[in-house]
Design an enzyme around this catalytic site. Structure first.
Site, PDB file in Angstrom:
ATOM      1  N   CYS A  94       0.845  -1.191   0.000  1.00  0.00           N
ATOM      2  CA  CYS A  94       0.000   0.000   0.000  1.00  0.00           C
ATOM      3  C   CYS A  94       0.882   1.243   0.000  1.00  0.00           C
ATOM      4  O   CYS A  94       1.861   1.305   0.743  1.00  0.00           O
ATOM      5  CB  CYS A  94      -0.908  -0.019   1.231  1.00  0.00           C
ATOM      6  SG  CYS A  94      -2.047   1.366   1.314  1.00  0.00           S
ATOM      7  N   HIS A 149      -9.042  -3.911  -2.279  1.00  0.00           N
ATOM      8  CA  HIS A 149      -8.070  -3.155  -1.492  1.00  0.00           C
ATOM      9  C   HIS A 149      -8.476  -1.679  -1.447  1.00  0.00           C
ATOM     10  O   HIS A 149      -8.508  -1.062  -0.374  1.00  0.00           O
ATOM     11  CB  HIS A 149      -6.684  -3.324  -2.127  1.00  0.00           C
ATOM     12  CG  HIS A 149      -5.607  -2.543  -1.454  1.00  0.00           C
ATOM     13  ND1 HIS A 149      -4.666  -3.130  -0.642  1.00  0.00           N
ATOM     14  CD2 HIS A 149      -5.303  -1.212  -1.478  1.00  0.00           C
ATOM     15  CE1 HIS A 149      -3.838  -2.190  -0.189  1.00  0.00           C
ATOM     16  NE2 HIS A 149      -4.196  -1.022  -0.695  1.00  0.00           N
ATOM     17  N   GLU A 150      -8.809  -1.112  -2.610  1.00  0.00           N
ATOM     18  CA  GLU A 150      -9.200   0.296  -2.661  1.00  0.00           C
ATOM     19  C   GLU A 150     -10.557   0.519  -1.993  1.00  0.00           C
ATOM     20  O   GLU A 150     -10.772   1.542  -1.333  1.00  0.00           O
ATOM     21  CB  GLU A 150      -9.214   0.808  -4.108  1.00  0.00           C
ATOM     22  CG  GLU A 150      -7.885   0.694  -4.837  1.00  0.00           C
ATOM     23  CD  GLU A 150      -6.696   1.305  -4.106  1.00  0.00           C
ATOM     24  OE1 GLU A 150      -6.869   2.244  -3.303  1.00  0.00           O
ATOM     25  OE2 GLU A 150      -5.563   0.826  -4.335  1.00  0.00           O
ATOM     26  N   HIS A 189     -10.150   1.126   1.542  1.00  0.00           N
ATOM     27  CA  HIS A 189      -9.729   2.495   1.857  1.00  0.00           C
ATOM     28  C   HIS A 189     -10.915   3.431   2.030  1.00  0.00           C
ATOM     29  O   HIS A 189     -10.903   4.289   2.916  1.00  0.00           O
ATOM     30  CB  HIS A 189      -8.792   3.056   0.788  1.00  0.00           C
ATOM     31  CG  HIS A 189      -7.373   2.679   0.960  1.00  0.00           C
ATOM     32  ND1 HIS A 189      -6.642   2.979   2.088  1.00  0.00           N
ATOM     33  CD2 HIS A 189      -6.521   2.025   0.129  1.00  0.00           C
ATOM     34  CE1 HIS A 189      -5.404   2.530   1.942  1.00  0.00           C
ATOM     35  NE2 HIS A 189      -5.304   1.928   0.767  1.00  0.00           N
TER      36      HIS A 189
END
Length: 175
Positions: free
Chosen positions: A101, A143-144, A147
């Site tokens: 990341c 993954h995003e 966030h």
């Protein structure tokens, strides 16, 4: 002209806060943010970047897989800005894969993710898009998506023994 933005590092509150829905996709400030995110991600050799990583608590991220020094085996795709993205469904089948990341430099972790997902988002032109993603692209999306949900990949690592330094990761994948 795009501006290279500072990337929020682990410990910055913006990485853990709730994000707001994106307003009008035609807003020139939003379009400039997307261009800044693309430039920042490219400069940092990322394969994705979320608005909170550049200190903007919005439900916006870019998925832009491509081979680069951080991800030499990544498949190539056109960079795609995703506004107000959602995961509609996900496969029960999961796979653990190495993730890093831009907000957690120097560390890689083995993260279990769904192999296939169905997603919906608005394009930067405001069009509603639905797609099925799989493999590495599905991993980047998840993954995003974390966030914009106030999570980082470290929250998903099953065991601290599944964390390695960036140098060790590069040795592992080139072996």
């Amino acid at each position: 002209m795009p501006i290279l933005r500072q990337i929020a590092q682990l410990g910055q509150p913006v990485l853990r806060q709730e994000t707001a829905r994106v307003g009008d996709p035609a807003d020139p400030l939003l379009q400039a943010l997307i261009e800044d995110m693309l430039a920042t991600m490219t400069e940092a050799n990322g394969v994705g970047i979320a608005a909170p990583q550049v200190y903007e608590p919005l439900r916006l991220f870019i998925v832009a897989s491509r081979p680069n020094p951080r991800y030499p085996q990544a498949p190539a795709m056109a960079p795609t800005a995703m506004l107000d993205p959602e995961i509609i469904w996900q496969s029960d089948e999961t796979e653990a894969g190495w993730e890093g990341c831009l907000s957690v430099p120097g560390i890689r972790g083995l993260v279990p993710r769904s192999l296939r997902i169905g997603v919906r988002y608005r394009s930067r032109r405001g069009e509603v898009c639905e797609e099925e993603l799989s493999g590495f692209i599905a991993r980047v999306f998840q993954h995003e998506y974390d966030h914009i949900s106030g999570l980082v990949f470290l929250d998903r690592v099953a065991n601290n023994r599944d964390l390695v330094s960036e140098r060790e990761y590069l040795r592992l994948v080139s072996a």
